[in-house]
Design a protein around this motif. Sequence first.
Motif, PDB file in Angstrom:
ATOM      1  N   GLU A  61       0.817  -1.223   0.000  1.00  8.93           N
ATOM      2  CA  GLU A  61       0.000   0.000   0.000  1.00  8.93           C
ATOM      3  C   GLU A  61       0.848   1.269   0.000  1.00  8.93           C
ATOM      4  OE1 GLU A  61      -2.587  -3.252   1.117  1.00  8.93           O
ATOM      5  OE2 GLU A  61      -0.630  -2.634   1.918  1.00  8.93           O
ATOM      6  N   LYS A  62       2.109   1.151   0.409  1.00 10.45           N
ATOM      7  CA  LYS A  62       2.978   2.327   0.478  1.00 10.45           C
ATOM      8  C   LYS A  62       3.414   2.802  -0.899  1.00 10.45           C
ATOM      9  CE  LYS A  62       6.854   4.000   3.293  1.00 10.45           C
ATOM     10  NZ  LYS A  62       7.903   3.623   4.269  1.00 10.45           N
ATOM     11  N   LYS A  63       3.193   1.995  -1.950  1.00 12.07           N
ATOM     12  CA  LYS A  63       3.732   2.323  -3.282  1.00 12.07           C
ATOM     13  C   LYS A  63       3.075   3.535  -3.942  1.00 12.07           C
ATOM     14  CE  LYS A  63       6.252   0.517  -1.990  1.00 12.07           C
ATOM     15  NZ  LYS A  63       7.620   1.000  -1.764  1.00 12.07           N
ATOM     16  N   GLY A  71      -2.443  -5.831   1.565  1.00 14.38           N
ATOM     17  CA  GLY A  71      -1.964  -6.395   2.818  1.00 14.38           C
ATOM     18  C   GLY A  71      -0.661  -7.151   2.713  1.00 14.38           C
ATOM     19  N   LYS A  72      -0.153  -7.350   1.498  1.00 15.64           N
ATOM     20  CA  LYS A  72       1.102  -8.080   1.304  1.00 15.64           C
ATOM     21  C   LYS A  72       2.300  -7.132   1.407  1.00 15.64           C
ATOM     22  CE  LYS A  72      -1.149 -11.887   0.416  1.00 15.64           C
ATOM     23  NZ  LYS A  72      -1.233 -12.967   1.429  1.00 15.64           N
ATOM     24  N   SER A  73       3.479  -7.720   1.521  1.00 20.86           N
ATOM     25  CA  SER A  73       4.720  -6.935   1.587  1.00 20.86           C
ATOM     26  C   SER A  73       5.440  -6.969   0.248  1.00 20.86           C
ATOM     27  CB  SER A  73       5.643  -7.499   2.671  1.00 20.86           C
ATOM     28  OG  SER A  73       5.067  -7.361   3.949  1.00 20.86           O
ATOM     29  N   ALA A  74       6.169  -5.906  -0.015  1.00 22.73           N
ATOM     30  CA  ALA A  74       6.973  -5.828  -1.238  1.00 22.73           C
ATOM     31  C   ALA A  74       8.410  -5.490  -0.871  1.00 22.73           C
ATOM     32  CB  ALA A  74       6.412  -4.757  -2.175  1.00 22.73           C
ATOM     33  N   PHE A  75       9.337  -6.187  -1.504  1.00 23.30           N
ATOM     34  CA  PHE A  75      10.745  -5.827  -1.382  1.00 23.30           C
ATOM     35  C   PHE A  75      10.984  -4.642  -2.310  1.00 23.30           C
ATOM     36  CE2 PHE A  75      15.268  -6.204  -2.494  1.00 23.30           C
ATOM     37  CZ  PHE A  75      15.825  -6.233  -1.226  1.00 23.30           C
ATOM     38  N   LYS A 120       7.083 -12.269  -2.248  1.00 18.25           N
ATOM     39  CA  LYS A 120       6.505 -12.591  -3.552  1.00 18.25           C
ATOM     40  C   LYS A 120       6.342 -11.391  -4.471  1.00 18.25           C
ATOM     41  CE  LYS A 120       6.108 -16.932  -2.519  1.00 18.25           C
ATOM     42  NZ  LYS A 120       7.007 -17.922  -3.179  1.00 18.25           N
ATOM     43  N   ILE A 121       6.736 -10.192  -4.007  1.00 22.26           N
ATOM     44  CA  ILE A 121       6.596  -8.985  -4.824  1.00 22.26           C
ATOM     45  C   ILE A 121       7.868  -8.154  -4.699  1.00 22.26           C
ATOM     46  CG2 ILE A 121       5.238  -6.910  -5.323  1.00 22.26           C
ATOM     47  CD1 ILE A 121       2.928  -8.217  -3.733  1.00 22.26           C
ATOM     48  N   VAL A 122       8.389  -7.692  -5.821  1.00 22.62           N
ATOM     49  CA  VAL A 122       9.494  -6.731  -5.838  1.00 22.62           C
ATOM     50  C   VAL A 122       9.006  -5.456  -6.494  1.00 22.62           C
ATOM     51  CG1 VAL A 122      11.780  -6.192  -6.773  1.00 22.62           C
ATOM     52  CG2 VAL A 122      11.313  -8.475  -5.859  1.00 22.62           C
ATOM     53  N   ALA A 123       9.212  -4.331  -5.815  1.00 19.02           N
ATOM     54  CA  ALA A 123       8.811  -3.027  -6.346  1.00 19.02           C
ATOM     55  C   ALA A 123      10.050  -2.187  -6.627  1.00 19.02           C
ATOM     56  CB  ALA A 123       7.895  -2.301  -5.361  1.00 19.02           C
ATOM     57  N   PHE A 124      10.140  -1.677  -7.845  1.00 22.23           N
ATOM     58  CA  PHE A 124      11.205  -0.751  -8.225  1.00 22.23           C
ATOM     59  C   PHE A 124      10.655   0.652  -8.009  1.00 22.23           C
ATOM     60  CE2 PHE A 124      11.746  -4.648 -10.701  1.00 22.23           C
ATOM     61  CZ  PHE A 124      13.046  -4.989 -10.370  1.00 22.23           C
ATOM     62  N   THR A 125      11.227   1.390  -7.074  1.00 18.36           N
ATOM     63  CA  THR A 125      10.573   2.575  -6.547  1.00 18.36           C
ATOM     64  C   THR A 125      11.610   3.558  -5.994  1.00 18.36           C
ATOM     65  OG1 THR A 125       8.896   3.287  -4.911  1.00 18.36           O
ATOM     66  CG2 THR A 125      10.198   1.349  -4.343  1.00 18.36           C
ATOM     67  N   TYR A 306      -1.409   1.453   7.584  1.00 20.78           N
ATOM     68  CA  TYR A 306      -0.985   0.222   6.927  1.00 20.78           C
ATOM     69  C   TYR A 306      -1.565  -1.021   7.589  1.00 20.78           C
ATOM     70  CZ  TYR A 306       2.145   3.396   4.539  1.00 20.78           C
ATOM     71  OH  TYR A 306       2.657   4.434   3.785  1.00 20.78           O
ATOM     72  N   ASN A 307      -2.607  -0.842   8.397  1.00 21.13           N
ATOM     73  CA  ASN A 307      -3.373  -1.968   8.920  1.00 21.13           C
ATOM     74  C   ASN A 307      -4.495  -2.260   7.931  1.00 21.13           C
ATOM     75  OD1 ASN A 307      -1.914  -2.219  11.401  1.00 21.13           O
ATOM     76  ND2 ASN A 307      -2.994  -0.403  12.156  1.00 21.13           N
ATOM     77  N   ILE A 308      -4.395  -3.410   7.270  1.00 25.16           N
ATOM     78  CA  ILE A 308      -5.291  -3.734   6.171  1.00 25.16           C
ATOM     79  C   ILE A 308      -6.164  -4.924   6.557  1.00 25.16           C
ATOM     80  CG2 ILE A 308      -5.427  -4.215   3.694  1.00 25.16           C
ATOM     81  CD1 ILE A 308      -3.827  -1.664   4.459  1.00 25.16           C
ATOM     82  N   SER A 309      -7.473  -4.785   6.330  1.00 28.28           N
ATOM     83  CA  SER A 309      -8.405  -5.860   6.631  1.00 28.28           C
ATOM     84  C   SER A 309      -9.334  -6.069   5.438  1.00 28.28           C
ATOM     85  CB  SER A 309      -9.223  -5.514   7.880  1.00 28.28           C
ATOM     86  OG  SER A 309     -10.231  -6.480   8.107  1.00 28.28           O
TER      87      SER A 309
END
Length: 330
Positions: A61-63, A71-75, A120-125, A306-309
């Motif tokens: 969500e920070k992207k 709700g997932k994380s990204a590297f 499972k996710i990579v973000a170029f940012t 960043y609390n996602i439900s």
Amino acid sequence: MKKALFFEKLNDNSVKCLLCPHNCIVKNNHSGICGVRKNIKGELISLNYGEVTALNIDPIEKKPLFHFYPGKSAFSIGTWGCNFKCAFCQNYEISQERPSGIYKLKPEEIVKIVEDRNIKIVAFTYSEPIVWFEYIYETAKLLKEKDIKTALVTNGYINKDPMKKIMPYIDAMNIDLKGFNVEFYKKIIGGKKEPVMENIKLAVENNIHIEITTLIVTNGNDNINELKEMFKWIGNISKNIPLHLSRYYPVYKYHEPPTDIEKLKYIYNIAKEYLNYVYLGNVWDEKYESTYCPECKTLLIKREGYNISIQNIDDKGRCKNCSKKIPVII
């Protein structure tokens, strides 16, 4: 350093960079507008290949990407350099100059890091990923082989050929559409809006998940009539494209007051007339960050920071209340 893709040689050891719409003519021993593609003896070289200035594990969500694995994380990784010169740049320390703290990471090392951490996710940012093209292209190809998803957080200022080359290896994009004011784009951003608009359409046509961010800049791109035209244009492509309207704060070379929150909410309500999914950024109000069914208004995804439900979307991606199909990848 690595030989760049997308350039042509000219007379007198000059080259023409064909990566982005600036199409810079670069003389020997000089760099283009981005600062990271340099002509060395008649060859265009990527100076930032393998140079990582920031890396972190972030909420997706920070992207911001709200409809792509919520709700997932990204590297998240970024380099230095940018092909825009935004006067209000929030990352100017890495976008407009080469910082001192740099990690050296090969594409294979990125893959190993995320595999070891089961991400499972990579973000170029962080800075502009387009000017890191060669590195991202090679890394994304390796990630695709491992079924790891990739996301670009980008200004969308890229020529059509490189865009087509990288699209098969990109799953999601958040593209900054920095308004609909031609002079604002030219004087404050340092570019043109039309190539960005074309790339948004191209990405949608090629089934890449797209979300759009517009920072609402005080006395810059906040004209209501221009914004209405922008919302209408996005809606004509698809009413289901998520739009993030973010609050601006003075930074770098731009010193107008922060975006008035009431005006931002007013703009939000106008955008909702044209689009099904509109969010406010830098406001931290769950009403404007949560996802609702456009049909029955049921709360689907509740966001408190960043609390996602995920509350009312079934396993087929439909609203549990009215069965409307919701464009969210879960």
